[in-house]
Design an enzyme around this catalytic site. Structure first.
Site, PDB file in Angstrom:
ATOM      1  N   ALA A  10       0.867  -1.178   0.000  1.00 33.78           N
ATOM      2  CA  ALA A  10       0.000   0.000   0.000  1.00 33.78           C
ATOM      3  C   ALA A  10       0.902   1.226   0.000  1.00 33.78           C
ATOM      4  O   ALA A  10       2.029   1.179   0.495  1.00 33.78           O
ATOM      5  CB  ALA A  10      -0.928   0.009   1.202  1.00 33.78           C
ATOM      6  N   SER A  11       0.394   2.315  -0.552  1.00 37.20           N
ATOM      7  CA  SER A  11       1.229   3.484  -0.770  1.00 37.20           C
ATOM      8  C   SER A  11       1.712   4.157   0.501  1.00 37.20           C
ATOM      9  O   SER A  11       2.832   4.655   0.569  1.00 37.20           O
ATOM     10  CB  SER A  11       0.483   4.518  -1.625  1.00 37.20           C
ATOM     11  OG  SER A  11       0.190   3.977  -2.887  1.00 37.20           O
ATOM     12  N   THR A  12       0.860   4.225   1.517  1.00 42.30           N
ATOM     13  CA  THR A  12       1.224   4.916   2.748  1.00 42.30           C
ATOM     14  C   THR A  12       0.759   4.099   3.931  1.00 42.30           C
ATOM     15  O   THR A  12       0.007   3.133   3.784  1.00 42.30           O
ATOM     16  CB  THR A  12       0.554   6.305   2.838  1.00 42.30           C
ATOM     17  OG1 THR A  12      -0.851   6.123   3.054  1.00 42.30           O
ATOM     18  CG2 THR A  12       0.776   7.111   1.566  1.00 42.30           C
ATOM     19  N   GLN A  15      -2.963   3.402   4.569  1.00 46.60           N
ATOM     20  CA  GLN A  15      -3.688   2.393   3.811  1.00 46.60           C
ATOM     21  C   GLN A  15      -3.273   1.017   4.327  1.00 46.60           C
ATOM     22  O   GLN A  15      -2.177   0.838   4.845  1.00 46.60           O
ATOM     23  CB  GLN A  15      -3.364   2.508   2.313  1.00 46.60           C
ATOM     24  CG  GLN A  15      -3.809   3.829   1.710  1.00 46.60           C
ATOM     25  CD  GLN A  15      -3.338   3.976   0.281  1.00 46.60           C
ATOM     26  OE1 GLN A  15      -2.267   3.504  -0.098  1.00 46.60           O
ATOM     27  NE2 GLN A  15      -4.142   4.643  -0.528  1.00 46.60           N
TER      28      GLN A  15
END
Length: 203
Positions: A10-12, A15
């Site tokens: 997940a990007s960050t 998430q």
């Protein structure tokens, strides 16, 4: 038997990288296979240095499958960084299988002794992966540009206040902590990252 290594990203930390786990498990089950190892991390797809992805590549043996939900989970890298990552994957003998790239899924059933078919699939999938990697990077660049334009417009109008806190999520986090869950377990149950839990507890 093919050894499947599933990669979730997940990007960050806001998430949950485990969101796609059920989809990958269902796919493997449908193919009569089992995921032998999981590699899960919160990191940007634009970042070349990803701990769990590097560990997956180091652990891999020739013929292993690198299973992902979408190509953009593997890369939103620039072309030069993508070329380096692809070379590392190929050098490790991994074959990438992505749920959004049907041609790649044939690698699940190709016999190790069928060298010609395997090489043909590798060539086709390498080309398609390059195309999807380029699309993923363009999507990232376009979203960043639109975001920057929106912020500048809001600033010019005097209405930009930055990113608001998610009070509902923060309340849920506080309640979970009051019940005695650890910070890591709270993050898992709330579907967010550890940093979000820490911010909520400070607010």
């Amino acid at each position: 038997m093919t050894f499947i290594r599933a990669y979730l990203r997940a990007s960050t930390e806001d998430q949950n990288a485990s969101r796609a786990k059920k989809a990958l498990e269902a796919f493997a089950n449908n193919k009569g296979a089992r995921i032998a190892s999981w590699y899960i991390e919160n990191a940007s797809g634009t970042k070349a240095d990803r701990t769990e992805l590097a560990r997956l590549i180091d652990d891999a043996q020739t013929g292993d499958i690198l299973l992902i939900e979408q190509v953009d989970r593997l890369t939103r890298l620039t072309k030069s960084d993508w070329d380096k990552l692809k070379a590392a994957i190929q050098s490790a003998g991994l074959r990438v299988v992505s749920l959004d790239l049907p041609t790649s899924q044939a690698a699940m059933t190709v016999s190790a002794s069928d060298d010609f078919t395997g090489r043909m699939l590798d060539a086709v999938n390498s080309m398609l992966m390059d195309m999807l990697a380029a699309v993923a990077r363009k999507d990232y660049d376009d979203r960043r540009r639109r975001q920057a334009e929106g912020i500048e417009k809001a600033k010019a109008q005097g209405v930009y206040k930055g990113r608001p806190a998610d009070e509902v999520l923060h309340q849920k986090i506080r309640e979970l902590r009051e019940k005695g869950f650890s910070i890591r377990k709270t993050a898992d149950l709330a579907g967010c990252g550890v940093s979000t839990v820490q911010r909520a507890l400070k607010s």
